[in-house]
Design an enzyme around this catalytic site. Structure first.
Site, short mmCIF file in Angstrom:
data_model
loop_
_atom_site.label_atom_id
_atom_site.label_comp_id
_atom_site.label_asym_id
_atom_site.label_seq_id
_atom_site.Cartn_x
_atom_site.Cartn_y
_atom_site.Cartn_z
N LYS A 90 -11.16 15.93 -34.68
CA LYS A 90 -12.21 15.35 -33.85
C LYS A 90 -13.37 14.93 -34.72
CE LYS A 90 -14.14 14.25 -29.98
NZ LYS A 90 -14.27 12.90 -30.59
N GLN A 111 -17.71 17.89 -40.72
CA GLN A 111 -17.28 17.95 -39.32
C GLN A 111 -16.48 19.21 -39.03
OE1 GLN A 111 -18.01 14.72 -37.54
NE2 GLN A 111 -18.03 16.14 -35.83
N LYS A 114 -19.00 21.97 -38.56
CA LYS A 114 -19.81 21.67 -37.37
C LYS A 114 -19.01 21.97 -36.11
CE LYS A 114 -21.55 17.53 -37.46
NZ LYS A 114 -21.83 16.08 -37.28
N LYS A 126 -12.67 12.37 -39.55
CA LYS A 126 -13.68 11.31 -39.58
C LYS A 126 -12.98 10.03 -40.03
CE LYS A 126 -18.11 10.80 -38.90
NZ LYS A 126 -19.04 11.59 -38.06
N ASP A 166 -20.08 6.70 -34.51
CA ASP A 166 -20.99 7.14 -35.58
C ASP A 166 -21.80 5.88 -35.92
OD1 ASP A 166 -21.30 9.67 -37.54
OD2 ASP A 166 -21.53 7.90 -38.78
N THR A 210 -26.49 13.88 -29.05
CA THR A 210 -26.80 14.24 -30.44
C THR A 210 -28.32 14.38 -30.63
OG1 THR A 210 -24.85 13.01 -31.09
CG2 THR A 210 -26.34 13.69 -32.85
N ASN A 241 -28.65 5.34 -32.09
CA ASN A 241 -28.32 6.26 -30.99
C ASN A 241 -29.01 7.61 -31.14
OD1 ASN A 241 -26.25 8.68 -30.29
ND2 ASN A 241 -26.35 7.19 -28.65
N SER A 376 -18.77 15.64 -26.73
CA SER A 376 -17.46 14.97 -26.79
C SER A 376 -16.37 15.92 -26.30
CB SER A 376 -17.13 14.53 -28.22
OG SER A 376 -17.77 13.32 -28.53
#
Ligand code: NDP
Ligand code: 2IT
Length: 444
Positions: A90, A111, A114, A126, A166, A210, A241, A376
């Protein structure tokens, strides 16, 4: 143990030549891990670190497409399926001319930790491309996304690999990617991408998540010193974003957000950033922040970094290594209390050291910006149950997850004798969960 870590790091640098950002991300995590490896030799025996530094799968592919003049263009596409111990790969897709394997691997590595910190069942991955969407027409962006997905679709699946956005990939791009996936596979498989539009399987709060999460983390961090956002001077970098919704949440909490930026320079708006105008300029018209400054009658400073204006809370929300030692020193001189990373690895190691020594509260991206990927996972959960939650409920879930991450980082830092060190707390807490899963799953 120190020597063993240095040897493994050496190997990583040798095996991945020229991948500067990947080296930086690995080195930063390794710096935290000595105490946890000392306490748990089983991780060393099973070569968990060596395995964590080698992605499970790296896919690189050609993306041919035809521009508006009828010329054939070739870009390079990437998907690094980094680690699936905790769940399907993911993580987002980045479209930016600076994208190469080293960037995708650094982002994939971050990631993994995280996603572990979120507590949700998601592995790390990613991807992206060196495609530059700036200056491209909507038709060109659509054809590029269709070509990109025509290759990538075979590697995806709601239980396999689930990309999202992203830098350079927002709702528009996710729509084109999802449309092509659906067309090729003949499956309306909502859980294969997140960040979808609300009328076709998206989740409320994902767009905001985010930026909101970064501010919620900072709010919790400030509270440990009896402080809050109310009345504080806040500076945000970026205008995309993450930056937009960091601005929104900070304003909701009573902050005075005076500046934001993009790759052309920064805007100083002492009256406070007018978010609807910023969104009109950046989202609807896709123009640089200088246009915001012009329409608003605010100051635009070209080619410089936003940190020089000074802040009590600084929120880097643009890109990697955008806040260096000089920037950190300027922030400290201005009396900064907290820095919370909305972007991935925006603060250089020297800047992190300087901020930490000055006693500034510092939240690393893998903890502070985890709200996006966590939401997500909530989108995947809604897709799996064919449900759609309210904004209020979803935001409450996001806040619970961010507070949980904050408190776990703090408790872990305490446990390892480094009270208040969120970097160490995030790295160790993120690592331990993945490492335990990898041990349980055998040598795979
Ligand atoms: P966007 O594309 O929406 O916005 C990116 C912003 O950063 C733009 O203002 C852009 O300016 C600026 N920027 C990008 N590259 C550079 C650069 N090399 N130098 C200076 N400014 C730059 O991206 P997001 O807001 O989604 O992402 C921002 C950061 O947050 C990234 O680090 C991303 O990895 C991270 N992140 C994003 C999440 C998400 O859910 N979207 C989740 C977690 C982290 P310009 O338009 O002029 O290029
Ligand atoms: O860096 C990140 O966490 C993201 N770009 C979001 C990833 C996701 O799958 O939502």
């Amino acid at each position: 143990m120190k020597e063993q870590l240095a040897d493994i790091l050496d190997q990583v640098l040798r095996r991945n030549p020229g991948e500067r950002e990947f080296h930086q991300a690995v080195r930063e995590v390794f710096e935290s891990l000595e105490p946890v490896l000392r306490k748990n030799p089983q991780y060393v025996d099973a070569a968990v670190l060596e395995r964590l530094c080698e992605p499970e799968r790296q896919i690189i592919f050609r993306v041919p497409w035809v521009d508006d003049e009828g010329r054939v263009q070739i870009n390079r596409g990437f998907r690094v399926e980094y680690n699936s111990a905790l769940g399907p790969y993911k993580g987002g897709l980045r479209f930016h001319p600076s994208v190469y394997l080293g960037i995708v691997k650094f982002l994939g590595f971050e990631q993994v930790f995280k996603n572990s910190l979120t507590g949700m069942p998601i592995g790390g991955g990613k991807g992206g491309s060196d495609f530059d969407p700036r200056g491209r027409s909507t038709g060109e962006v659509m054809r590029f996304c269709q070509s990109f997905m025509t290759e990538l679709y075979r590697h995806l699946g709601e239980h396999t690999d689930v990309p999202a956005g992203d830098i350079g990939v927002g709702g528009r791009e996710i729509g084109y990617l999802f449309g092509q996936y659906k067309r090729i596979t003949n499956r309306w498989e909502a859980g294969v991408l997140t960040g979808k539009g609300l009328s076709w399987g998206g989740s409320l709060v994902r767009t905001e998540a985010t930026g909101y999460g970064t501010v919620l983390f900072a709010e919790r961090m400030l509270a440990t010193r009896g402080a809050s956002f109310d009345g504080r001077r806040v500076v945000v970098s970026g205008a995309g974003n993450v930056a937009q919704y960091a601005i929104q949440k900070a304003q909701q909490l009573g902050a005075h957000v005076v500046a934001c930026s993009d790759s052309t320079g920064y805007v100083l708006d002492e009256r406070g950033i007018d978010l609807p105008l910023l969104q009109q300029v950046r989202e609807a018209e896709r123009l640089p922040v200088s246009v915001y400054a012009e329409r608003r009658g605010a100051t635009f400073v070209p080619g410089r970094r936003v940190w020089e204006v000074g802040a009590e809370v600084a929120l880097p929300c643009a890109t990697q290594n955008e806040l260096d030692e000089d920037d950190a020193a300027a922030l400290v001189r201005s009396g900064v209390l907290a820095v919370s990373e909305g972007a991935n690895m925006p603060t250089t190691p020297a800047a992190v050291a300087l901020l930490t020594e000055a006693g500034v509260l510092f939240a690393p991206g893998k903890a502070a910006n985890a709200g996006g990927v966590a939401t997500s996972a909530l989108e995947m959960q809604q897709n799996a149950s064919r449900d759609a939650w309210t904004f209020e409920y979803t935001e409450q879930r996001l806040a619970g997850i961010m507070h949980g991450i904050h408190d776990r980082c703090l408790a872990t830092a305490d446990e390892y004798g480094a009270p208040g060190n969120y970097v160490l707390g995030a790295n160790i807490a993120g690592f331990t969960k993945v490492a335990d899963a990898m041990l349980a799953l055998g040598v795979v």
